[in-house]
Design a protein around this motif. Sequence first.
Motif, PDB file in Angstrom:
ATOM      1  N   PHE A 195      -5.919  -0.699   4.374  1.00  0.00           N
ATOM      2  CA  PHE A 195      -4.833  -0.906   3.418  1.00  0.00           C
ATOM      3  C   PHE A 195      -5.228  -1.808   2.252  1.00  0.00           C
ATOM      4  N   HIS A 234       0.826  -1.206   0.000  1.00  0.00           N
ATOM      5  CA  HIS A 234       0.000   0.000   0.000  1.00  0.00           C
ATOM      6  C   HIS A 234       0.864   1.261   0.000  1.00  0.00           C
ATOM      7  N   THR A 283      -4.427  -7.832   4.623  1.00  0.00           N
ATOM      8  CA  THR A 283      -3.181  -7.076   4.608  1.00  0.00           C
ATOM      9  C   THR A 283      -1.990  -8.010   4.739  1.00  0.00           C
TER      10      THR A 283
END
Length: 332
Positions: A97, A85, A281
């Motif tokens: 993210f 990100h 993530t």
Amino acid sequence: MTGTGDFAFVERDLTEPLPGQVRIRVEACGVCHSDALAVGGLLRPDAASPIVPGHEIVGVIDAVGAGVTAWHPGDRVGVGFLNGHCGECESCRRGDFVNCAAQPLTGTTVDGGYAEVAFARASGLVRIPDGLDPVDAAPLLCAGLTVFKALLQSDARPGALVAVHGIGGLGHLAVQHASKLGFRVAAIARGTAKAELAAELGADHYIDATAEDAAAALRELGAAAAIIATAADSPSVGPLVAGLAPRGRMIVVGAGSEPIPVSSTDLIFGTRTIAGSLTGTSVENEDNLVFSLRQGIRSRNEVLPLAEAPKAFERMMSGQARFRVVLDVRSR
């Protein structure tokens, strides 16, 4: 992969990583159905431009770019679908993210892992735990994370009934994750060919969707707190909503090309929800790998060398693979 959708092996000059990036010597790369996005050029502004597919990458860092301090040459790392990100867009500033507006997509908008060398932003890296072989780890970085995150998003309590629709590349991992998370698991598939496998993977119940109404079968079992829809057959997904318990959630992770037909009555009466889930993530991926290693969750893989990448892709797209295809870049 050339811009025409055909594979071609090429050699490139070895370059240094850009600031904020690392360079990875690839050891293994999973072959995922989402690689079709790269082959078809579906998410690139210039669909005709060549791209290296592959977003389930495991390897070893051999160089780091300027500004990278937490990662070093020799670190074992993985890279999933999200290549890191930006940390600056509104989604990142709010901690979301996964939905970063400026995030490269590994093997889809930037070169991926059907290669000896790959690059990634440091923010997209996943630490590979000791004891996890690269070929075993690769499918967990996308397929494993996808179902792991979907199950966590379901908000189902331990001991609740959770259904997994489709026992394929995603589904065979979803059954294992759901069982190890403490859910009572119902596997839903067409026919009885996968009934024995589903039980072996941890399913408590098996529903043959060709022989009975799957939603009714779920209600007979007490109704599902969550349904993880891994099959890409969208028309078969909608009717399952009627098998959800009040406030139950269907999490869709299998990307189909057709709309999902849903009765508004099934949604309203029972306050049921349908949601999509993309992935997680990089740090959630580390949680996923550690959990999988400790709980003995393993992908069933067909392994081919990098030289057979076109064959591996075709094998995956044919639907005949059992259950994931992985390129072992170390093999010759």
